[in-house]
Design a protein around this motif. Structure first.
Motif, PDB file in Angstrom:
ATOM      1  N   LEU A  28       0.813  -1.207   0.000  1.00  0.00           N
ATOM      2  CA  LEU A  28       0.000   0.000   0.000  1.00  0.00           C
ATOM      3  C   LEU A  28       0.850   1.262   0.000  1.00  0.00           C
ATOM      4  O   LEU A  28       0.599   2.185  -0.764  1.00  0.00           O
ATOM      5  N   SER A  29       1.881   1.325   0.840  1.00  0.00           N
ATOM      6  CA  SER A  29       2.745   2.497   0.810  1.00  0.00           C
ATOM      7  C   SER A  29       3.439   2.609  -0.534  1.00  0.00           C
ATOM      8  O   SER A  29       3.596   3.687  -1.088  1.00  0.00           O
ATOM      9  N   GLY A  30       3.832   1.461  -1.067  1.00  0.00           N
ATOM     10  CA  GLY A  30       4.515   1.471  -2.342  1.00  0.00           C
ATOM     11  C   GLY A  30       3.655   1.926  -3.488  1.00  0.00           C
ATOM     12  O   GLY A  30       4.155   2.477  -4.464  1.00  0.00           O
ATOM     13  N   THR A  31       2.347   1.717  -3.405  1.00  0.00           N
ATOM     14  CA  THR A  31       1.485   2.082  -4.528  1.00  0.00           C
ATOM     15  C   THR A  31       0.810   3.432  -4.330  1.00  0.00           C
ATOM     16  O   THR A  31       0.105   3.897  -5.221  1.00  0.00           O
TER      17      THR A  31
ATOM     18  N   LEU B  29     -10.713  -5.645   2.361  1.00  0.00           N
ATOM     19  CA  LEU B  29      -9.974  -6.898   2.204  1.00  0.00           C
ATOM     20  C   LEU B  29      -9.456  -7.458   3.519  1.00  0.00           C
ATOM     21  O   LEU B  29      -9.385  -8.675   3.688  1.00  0.00           O
ATOM     22  N   MET B  30      -9.071  -6.587   4.442  1.00  0.00           N
ATOM     23  CA  MET B  30      -8.460  -7.068   5.670  1.00  0.00           C
ATOM     24  C   MET B  30      -9.358  -8.034   6.451  1.00  0.00           C
ATOM     25  O   MET B  30      -8.881  -9.074   6.924  1.00  0.00           O
ATOM     26  N   PRO B  31     -10.669  -7.755   6.606  1.00  0.00           N
ATOM     27  CA  PRO B  31     -11.511  -8.732   7.323  1.00  0.00           C
ATOM     28  C   PRO B  31     -11.522 -10.106   6.648  1.00  0.00           C
ATOM     29  O   PRO B  31     -11.516 -11.128   7.333  1.00  0.00           O
ATOM     30  N   SER B  32     -11.527 -10.126   5.315  1.00  0.00           N
ATOM     31  CA  SER B  32     -11.519 -11.407   4.600  1.00  0.00           C
ATOM     32  C   SER B  32     -10.190 -12.126   4.777  1.00  0.00           C
ATOM     33  O   SER B  32     -10.149 -13.358   4.916  1.00  0.00           O
ATOM     34  N   LEU B  33      -9.100 -11.382   4.769  1.00  0.00           N
ATOM     35  CA  LEU B  33      -7.784 -11.988   4.952  1.00  0.00           C
ATOM     36  C   LEU B  33      -7.626 -12.541   6.366  1.00  0.00           C
ATOM     37  O   LEU B  33      -7.056 -13.619   6.565  1.00  0.00           O
ATOM     38  N   ILE B  34      -8.130 -11.808   7.349  1.00  0.00           N
ATOM     39  CA  ILE B  34      -8.081 -12.292   8.729  1.00  0.00           C
ATOM     40  C   ILE B  34      -8.860 -13.598   8.853  1.00  0.00           C
ATOM     41  O   ILE B  34      -8.397 -14.572   9.472  1.00  0.00           O
ATOM     42  N   ALA B  35     -10.044 -13.632   8.232  1.00  0.00           N
ATOM     43  CA  ALA B  35     -10.859 -14.852   8.280  1.00  0.00           C
ATOM     44  C   ALA B  35     -10.150 -16.012   7.580  1.00  0.00           C
ATOM     45  O   ALA B  35     -10.236 -17.169   8.021  1.00  0.00           O
ATOM     46  N   ALA B  36      -9.446 -15.720   6.497  1.00  0.00           N
ATOM     47  CA  ALA B  36      -8.746 -16.770   5.754  1.00  0.00           C
ATOM     48  C   ALA B  36      -7.545 -17.310   6.525  1.00  0.00           C
ATOM     49  O   ALA B  36      -7.199 -18.492   6.393  1.00  0.00           O
ATOM     50  N   ILE B  37      -6.904 -16.467   7.314  1.00  0.00           N
ATOM     51  CA  ILE B  37      -5.738 -16.894   8.088  1.00  0.00           C
ATOM     52  C   ILE B  37      -6.151 -17.801   9.245  1.00  0.00           C
ATOM     53  O   ILE B  37      -5.457 -18.748   9.598  1.00  0.00           O
ATOM     54  N   ARG B  38      -7.290 -17.530   9.836  1.00  0.00           N
ATOM     55  CA  ARG B  38      -7.740 -18.318  10.988  1.00  0.00           C
ATOM     56  C   ARG B  38      -7.940 -19.790  10.608  1.00  0.00           C
ATOM     57  O   ARG B  38      -8.234 -20.095   9.455  1.00  0.00           O
TER      58      ARG B  38
ATOM     59  N   LYS C 225      -7.223   2.814   2.673  1.00  0.00           N
ATOM     60  CA  LYS C 225      -8.432   2.689   3.496  1.00  0.00           C
ATOM     61  C   LYS C 225      -9.374   1.638   2.919  1.00  0.00           C
ATOM     62  O   LYS C 225      -9.953   0.821   3.647  1.00  0.00           O
ATOM     63  N   GLY C 226      -9.533   1.659   1.594  1.00  0.00           N
ATOM     64  CA  GLY C 226     -10.390   0.663   0.961  1.00  0.00           C
ATOM     65  C   GLY C 226      -9.863  -0.744   1.171  1.00  0.00           C
ATOM     66  O   GLY C 226     -10.631  -1.681   1.423  1.00  0.00           O
ATOM     67  N   PHE C 227      -8.550  -0.903   1.068  1.00  0.00           N
ATOM     68  CA  PHE C 227      -7.917  -2.212   1.275  1.00  0.00           C
ATOM     69  C   PHE C 227      -8.167  -2.704   2.690  1.00  0.00           C
ATOM     70  O   PHE C 227      -8.595  -3.835   2.913  1.00  0.00           O
TER      71      PHE C 227
ATOM     72  N   ASN D  74     -14.174   2.337 -11.598  1.00  0.00           N
ATOM     73  CA  ASN D  74     -13.520   3.143 -10.557  1.00  0.00           C
ATOM     74  C   ASN D  74     -14.229   3.078  -9.194  1.00  0.00           C
ATOM     75  O   ASN D  74     -13.926   3.865  -8.296  1.00  0.00           O
ATOM     76  N   LEU D  75     -15.146   2.130  -9.056  1.00  0.00           N
ATOM     77  CA  LEU D  75     -15.807   1.965  -7.763  1.00  0.00           C
ATOM     78  C   LEU D  75     -14.850   1.380  -6.733  1.00  0.00           C
ATOM     79  O   LEU D  75     -14.914   1.718  -5.546  1.00  0.00           O
ATOM     80  N   VAL D  76     -13.941   0.519  -7.191  1.00  0.00           N
ATOM     81  CA  VAL D  76     -12.968  -0.132  -6.310  1.00  0.00           C
ATOM     82  C   VAL D  76     -11.566   0.172  -6.790  1.00  0.00           C
ATOM     83  O   VAL D  76     -11.250  -0.033  -7.966  1.00  0.00           O
ATOM     84  N   ASN D  77     -10.738   0.669  -5.879  1.00  0.00           N
ATOM     85  CA  ASN D  77      -9.327   0.913  -6.174  1.00  0.00           C
ATOM     86  C   ASN D  77      -8.486   0.119  -5.178  1.00  0.00           C
ATOM     87  O   ASN D  77      -8.343   0.520  -4.015  1.00  0.00           O
TER      88      ASN D  77
END
Length: 228
Positions: A109-112, A208-217, A202-204, A194-197
């Motif tokens: 994210l910082s990189g982009t 995405l973060m809640p889905s990634l957390i669920a996938a890691i569990r 913040k959008g990420f 352009n609805l999703v970037n």
């Protein structure tokens, strides 16, 4: 008799400017075209230097690629390790969220979203990772395996019931998300009008973060009981 003017000697500053011009050109072309699709002649034209100067300062192509990595890696590693230490001091859900932020925010994210140079650098790293050649894999391992190992260790500490195989599948998922986001293809952004970037921090984090957390569990497999 007319006295011939002497050409001024090259200074250390001249050498540094030449190195910087070569590195800038190589980073852009490697990121945009791929490592193998970029010729030294193309870098020469972009940097406005001779091929002999590229060989003089960096030697062969692999050494130039290493130099491009080394130029910005300290900024990456310092931020990632600082965030990883913060995650190590946390517990429960907070620890897992901070681990994922340490994984994504500095490198993706910082990189982009920061400077053009850093965005280009992240795309360059993605190209290198996808190259699939032994020397490139060795570079990736040299500079990035330490963080990946520490990250997996901390995830494993959060969920000791996960096997080593399950941990590596989770790493595969994170690599896929990270590299596609870093690659900056813009396909999802264009497809959504352009609805999703995906490059919006913040959008990420929000989407995405809640889905990634669920996938890691740990989760239930077919035929298994509920996850602990």
């Amino acid at each position: 008799m007319t006295q011939q003017k002497r050409r001024p000697k090259a200074t250390r500053s001249d050498g540094e400017q030449t190195r910087t011009a070569i590195l800038d050109a190589a980073e852009v072309l490697f990121a945009n075209n791929g490592i193998n699709a970029t010729s030294l002649r193309g870098i020469m034209e972009e940097a406005k230097v001779s091929v002999s100067l590229i060989h003089y300062h960096f030697g062969k192509r692999e050494d130039l690629v290493r130099a491009v990595i080394l130029r910005r890696i300290p900024q990456f590693e310092e931020e990632r390790l600082s965030m990883l230490r913060r995650a190590q001091a946390a517990t429960g859900d907070t620890k897992l969220r901070l681990l994922l932020e340490a994984y994504f925010l500095p490198t993706i994210l910082s990189g982009t979203t920061n400077s053009t140079g850093m965005r280009t650098y992240v795309r360059f790293l993605t190209q290198l990772d996808l190259l699939g050649e032994a020397w490139a894999d060795e570079l990736i391992a040299e500079f990035f395996s330490d963080f990946q190992t520490r990250f997996l260790h901390e995830v494993g500490a959060c969920f000791p019931e996960l096997s080593e195989t399950e941990l590596y599948w989770r790493l595969h998922l994170l690599l896929c998300v990270g590299m596609y986001t870093a690659g900056g293809s813009g396909r999802v952004r264009k497809f959504s009008g352009n609805l999703v970037n995906p490059n919006d921090p913040k959008g990420f984090i929000d989407n995405l973060m809640p889905s990634l957390i669920a996938a890691i569990r740990p989760h239930r497999h077919d035929g298994d009981g509920p996850a602990k």
